[in-house]
Design an enzyme around this catalytic site. Sequence first.
Site: not given
Length: 397
Positions: A324-325, A327-329
């Site tokens: 998820m981290g 995915w944010h960038g």
Amino acid sequence: MLSLTPYENPMYFGMLAVAFIPIVVGILWGKRFRWYELLVSIGFILLSFGGPKWEQGVALVGFLIFEVILVSLYNVYRKKKNDTWVFVIAVLLAISPLVVVKLTPLMSGTPSIIGFLGISYLTFKAVQTVMEIRDGVLKDYNPWFFLQFMAFFPSISSGPIDRYRRFRKDYESVPDREKYLNMLEKALHYVFLGFVYKFMLAYLFGTILLPKVQHLAVQSTGLSWGLVGVMYVYSFYLFFDFAGYSLFAVATSYFMGIETPMNFNQPFKSKNIKEFWNRWHMTLSFWFRDYVYMRLVFFFMKHKIFKNPKTTANITYVLNMLLMGFWHGEKWYYIVYGLIHGVALVINDWWLNLKKKNPDRFPHNKFTEYLAIFITFNFVCFTFLVFSGFLDTLWFH
């Protein structure tokens, strides 16, 4: 051509109100004007991705065509066979445009030409559809409807992330008048609440207060009251801005007779970090739970990668939140943010199990509940400070 970002301009809401009149009247009389709804959707997609954003519009159309063809081909294949390697290739292909968009700035320093607002959320919808076809729970896949599901304009840019079967159930039925009137009442409430959140509170915290506390933090060295102010002000700004947007998306869906799921449920009242993720950005959290966490757990247990089920769960927590981290960038603060939450979920489970085994050692009353909320809130605000990237600016620039 006029171009308006969804839910950012009073003109956008005025155009929505006018366009929705035939839809509302039709549903009140028990009918859906599907072709009109389609024209409205196309019109607002053009409004969001036209004009100066025409390159994003072209990328969106190309992405939708690619995903519809890919998922449709996999559906045809799945009716005959079910090889794991074909499924894995289908999932990898489905996420490949998003991977290119995320990695291009890291590799070349410039944004990808195939990127557009909302590509992440549409990718999640495509991947979950492939997975449900593979599982055999989605037996009535229809390419044309899948396109409508993907391009549902109220939530196309930033969610909430709906599910194919849930969306189809709503879309193919017409709510009775009593239910629809109740939906309209909720929609109006969400619109007004969204205006308070996004245009008043998010403006207060993000535009007025945040620059001031950031300036104070920059003027100081190390830990300072200015930095503490950034932590809390940014956290409230992030919540009110995104929650306000989500309320607009849900309200717009309700006007169209679609009960798009809510994205936030008073997350700052959470008593522990797991409860927080059941209240914060819920459709994203539940997506990662169902399509990443649970499948990793199943894979690890099936292949006996770890002997202890608790070890399996703990490692999967960390991997899930790390993903998820990422995915944010690709920035370090997004990755650290995910890692911190993954470790926090591991500690949270350990603590809850300890309390369950020793109920007499840990009192439970109003004070302990408020204390748990206080600790969780402050922990979350600290991780949002990391997520904001302000520490990167403060320390390294």
